[in-house]
Design an enzyme around this catalytic site. Structure first.
Site, mmCIF file in Angstrom:
data_model
loop_
_atom_site.group_PDB
_atom_site.id
_atom_site.type_symbol
_atom_site.label_atom_id
_atom_site.label_comp_id
_atom_site.label_asym_id
_atom_site.label_seq_id
_atom_site.Cartn_x
_atom_site.Cartn_y
_atom_site.Cartn_z
ATOM 1 N N CYS A 1 0.694 -1.374 -0.164
ATOM 2 C CA CYS A 1 0.114 -0.082 -0.057
ATOM 3 C C CYS A 1 0.938 1.332 -0.181
ATOM 4 O O CYS A 1 2.014 1.250 0.425
ATOM 5 C CB CYS A 1 -0.883 -0.091 1.348
ATOM 6 S SG CYS A 1 -2.327 1.285 1.140
ATOM 7 N N ARG B 1 -4.731 8.250 8.902
ATOM 8 C CA ARG B 1 -4.375 7.569 7.576
ATOM 9 C C ARG B 1 -3.610 8.750 6.958
ATOM 10 O O ARG B 1 -3.821 9.453 6.084
ATOM 11 C CB ARG B 1 -5.812 7.723 6.686
ATOM 12 C CG ARG B 1 -6.589 6.787 7.310
ATOM 13 C CD ARG B 1 -8.034 6.646 6.406
ATOM 14 N NE ARG B 1 -7.787 5.840 5.134
ATOM 15 C CZ ARG B 1 -7.542 4.824 5.114
ATOM 16 N NH1 ARG B 1 -7.743 3.856 5.955
ATOM 17 N NH2 ARG B 1 -7.295 4.289 3.816
ATOM 18 N N CYS C 1 -21.784 -10.465 7.081
ATOM 19 C CA CYS C 1 -21.610 -11.567 7.671
ATOM 20 C C CYS C 1 -21.472 -11.614 9.189
ATOM 21 O O CYS C 1 -21.670 -12.294 9.964
ATOM 22 C CB CYS C 1 -20.202 -12.217 7.100
ATOM 23 S SG CYS C 1 -18.792 -11.147 7.083
ATOM 24 N N ASP D 1 -11.003 -12.540 5.286
ATOM 25 C CA ASP D 1 -10.159 -11.493 5.423
ATOM 26 C C ASP D 1 -9.485 -11.039 6.578
ATOM 27 O O ASP D 1 -8.223 -10.581 6.749
ATOM 28 C CB ASP D 1 -10.874 -10.232 4.621
ATOM 29 C CG ASP D 1 -9.971 -9.201 4.266
ATOM 30 O OD1 ASP D 1 -8.739 -9.491 3.859
ATOM 31 O OD2 ASP D 1 -10.316 -8.095 4.435
ATOM 32 N N CYS E 1 -24.371 -14.832 25.851
ATOM 33 C CA CYS E 1 -24.876 -14.645 24.460
ATOM 34 C C CYS E 1 -26.136 -15.575 24.440
ATOM 35 O O CYS E 1 -27.269 -14.950 23.672
ATOM 36 C CB CYS E 1 -23.880 -15.025 23.456
ATOM 37 S SG CYS E 1 -22.462 -13.725 23.180
ATOM 38 N N CYS F 1 -1.456 3.315 7.385
ATOM 39 C CA CYS F 1 -2.400 3.560 8.250
ATOM 40 C C CYS F 1 -2.158 2.974 9.616
ATOM 41 O O CYS F 1 -1.990 1.915 9.473
ATOM 42 C CB CYS F 1 -3.698 3.437 7.883
ATOM 43 S SG CYS F 1 -4.205 4.312 6.355
#
Length: 479
Positions: free
Chosen positions: A91, A209, A343, A365, A406, A95
Site C-alpha cells: 500500500c 490515515r 456476515c 479477510d 450470548c 495507516c
C-alpha cells in the site's frame, strides 16, 4: 426509475447482489429504501427503486426472473465469494490501524504481485464455481490501484473468455489517493463499483490515515472522489471508527451526507497487539490474554454504543430511504427474521474467503493467519477449499462457540455475537468468547427496538418503512 414486480419472499430477501464480506456496500437493496404497493391479485409487490440506476436494476431483474431465493438453496449451491488481493498487502499509505499491512511478513522476500497466469487460473475457477447467473469479483488490497490499469483490462478479458453467458460485475476497494482521469474513465466504461476508504472530515481522517512519509492523505482522497463524480462512477464509502472520531458521531455522519455519499459502512476498530511477535504484530482471537494488549486506537464498547445511538437518532428522523447504513439495514433484516447483508451480523459465516497474490486461500479477510490457510489454488480448487470441512466448521463456529451470556441474551438474534475476531473477553459467568463490543451493541439494539418494530410492521403491512421518520419525530416531541 425502474419498476420491478417481485414476490414478497424475494422482497424480504432484499434482492441483494451483495458481497457481504467486502468492506463496502455492494448493491444492498435494503428494506429501508423500498416504496411499494400490494397487488392483491397475485400476492406480488410493485417495487420502486428510485435511488438505484440501471446497473442495479439489471441485476435485480436477473434475481427476480431466476427466482433466486437463497433460503431454499442447498448449502453447496450458495454463492461462493473469494476476495482477490492482486497486490497482497502492499500500500502507498501507512495507516496506523491497518489490519493488513503486517501480512507482508507472512511472505518475506517475495514480490507481492499476482502473475497473469495466476489471475487467469483464479478467474476461470471462480466463474466455474458459481451456481448463479451473476458473478461478482471483488478486488482488494493493500492498495489495488498500485497495479496498472492494464492489469484490470487483462482481468476483464479473462472474465469474458470464461463468462459462459454469465453476468460479470466488478467492485474494487481503494484509498482513493491514486485515482486519475484514466482510472475513473476505465471504471465508468467497465461498470465498476468503487469503494472509498475515508474516515470523515479532515481532522478525523488524517489522524491515522497518512502515507509512509507521514503526510496526510485527506485532500488526495477528496480529489479522487471529485474525479469519480466527474466521470459518473458509482462509489460507496467505508469509514473506520476509532478512538478519536468515535466521540463525534454527528460531525462524522454529516460529512458523508455533505459529500453526497448514500451508501456507508462504519467499521469499529478493535485490534490487539502481540507483545513478543514483531513479524506478525496483530493478534487473533485465539491468542492468550497475557501475550497481547489492546491497541490504543481501538474503540471502547461504551463509546461505540453511544456513537451508534446518536447517529441512529438523526438517521431515523431524517434519512431513512435516502442514506443507507449497512449496520442499520442488517439490524432490520435480523428483526424481520431474514438474512442480513453482512456476515458479522449473520448466524453463521464462512462463505467469503480471500486469496492472496500467490494463490493462498484463507477462511476470511480478518483471519489471514497460518492457522486459517485453506490451501493454495495451484494444488486445490477454490470449490474444494471453500466447501471444505474446515471452512464449514469455521462458519458454524460463529454460532456454536457463543458463550452462555450470548445464548441467554434477548437480542441475540440481532448480532449472533458479531465478528468472531472480536470475541476475546469473558462473559459474566467467566466463559471466554464474549465480544469486546457487546455492551455497545446491546445498548444499540435496545435503543432501536421501537423503531425496528415499527418498520417491521410497516413492511408486513406492505407499506414503506420510511414512514418511520414521521413517527420518530412525533415520538421525540412526546417524550
Amino acid at each position: 426509475m425502474r419498476i420491478l414486480t417481485t414476490s414478497i419472499t424475494s422482497l424480504f430477501l432484499f434482492l441483494r447482489v451483495y458481497n457481504s464480506h467486502t468492506r463496502f456496500i455492494r448493491f444492498n437493496l435494503s428494506l429501508t429504501g423500498i416504496s411499494n404497493s400490494l397487488n392483491k391479485a397475485n400476492n406480488s409487490i410493485n417495487v420502486s427503486f428510485p435511488a438505484f440506476n440501471q446497473k442495479v436494476a439489471r441485476i435485480v431483474y436477473i434475481c427476480v426472473i431466476n427466482k433466486i431465493d437463497m433460503s431454499t438453496f442447498a448449502p453447496f449451491a450458495k454463492p461462493l465469494y473469494v476476495m482477490l488481493k492482486p497486490i497482497g498487502s502492499r500500500c502507498n499509505l501507512d495507516c496506523d490501524y491497518c489490519y493488513y499491512l503486517g501480512k507482508a511478513n507472512l511472505y518475506p522476500n517475495k514480490n507481492q504481485v499476482m502473475s497473469e497466469e495466476l489471475l487467469e487460473r483464479f478467474i476461470q475457477q471462480y466463474i466455474e464455481s458459481q451456481t448463479m447467473p451473476q458473478v461478482m469479483f471483488t478486488w482488494h488490497g493493500g492498495e489495488t490501484l498500485m497495479r496498472p490499469v492494464s492489469f484490470y483490462q487483462k482481468a476483464l478479458e479473462f472474465q469474458q473468455k470464461y463468462a459462459g453467458g454469465r453476468l460479470i460485475d466488478n467492485s474494487i476497494q481503494t484509498n482513493g489517493t491514486l485515482l486519475t482521469d484514466e482510472w475513473c474513465s476505465f471504471f465508468k466504461k467497465n461498470n465498476f463499483l468503487v469503494g472509498i476508504s475515508i474516515d470523515g472530515p479532515q481532522d478525523f481522517h488524517d489522524a491515522y490515515r497518512r502515507d509512509k512519509m507521514s503526510r496526510p492523505s485527506f485532500h488526495r482522497v477528496m480529489k479522487g472522489i471529485e474525479l469519480l463524480k466527474k466521470h459518473g462512477v458509482e462509489f460507496n464509502c467505508m469509514a473506520v471508527v476509532n478512538d478519536y472520531n468515535v466521540d463525534y458521531p454527528l460531525e462524522f455522519y454529516r460529512f458523508f451526507k455533505e459529500i453526497g455519499c448514500q451508501y456507508i459502512q462504519f467499521t469499529p476498530i478493535v485490534e490487539r497487539l502481540r507483545k513478543n511477535n514483531p513479524s506478525l504484530k496483530l493478534a487473533s482471537a485465539g491468542d492468550a490474554d497475557q501475550e497481547v494488549e489492546l491497541a490504543p486506537f481501538s474503540v471502547s464498547a461504551e463509546k461505540w454504543g453511544n456513537f451508534l445511538c446518536a447517529l441512529f437518532d438523526e438517521w431515523i428522523r431524517e434519512d431513512v430511504g435516502r442514506i443507507f447504513i449497512q449496520l442499520f439495514d442488517a439490524t432490520l433484516a435480523n428483526w424481520m427474521g431474514e438474512q442480513p447483508g453482512v456476515c458479522t451480523m449473520a448466524k453463521i459465516c464462512g462463505h467469503a474467503g480471500v486469496m492472496e497474490f500467490n494463490g493462498d486461500v484463507y477462511s476470511c479477510d480478518h483471519f489471514v493467519f497460518p492457522a486459517y490457510r485453506l490451501g493454495n489454488i495451484y494444488s486445490k480448487t477454490l470449490t474444494s477449499m471453500m466447501y471444505s470441512e474446515e471452512q464449514y466448521q469455521f462458519g458454524n463456529d460463529k454460532f456454536d462457540t457463543l458463550p452462555q451470556q450470548c445464548r441467554e441474551c434477548d437480542v441475540l438474534f440481532a448480532c449472533y455475537g458479531e465478528c468472531p475476531k472480536n470475541r476475546f473477553i469473558s462473559d459474566k459467568y467467566g466463559n471466554k468468547g464474549l465480544n469486546y463490543l457487546c455492551k455497545g451493541y446491546y445498548q444499540l439494539f435496545h435503543h432501536v427496538m421501537p423503531y425496528m418494530d415499527f418498520m417491521k410492521q410497516e413492511l408486513l403491512a406492505q407499506r414503506p418503512p420510511a414512514n418511520v421518520m414521521d413517527w420518530a419525530r412525533l415520538r421525540k416531541q412526546s417524550l
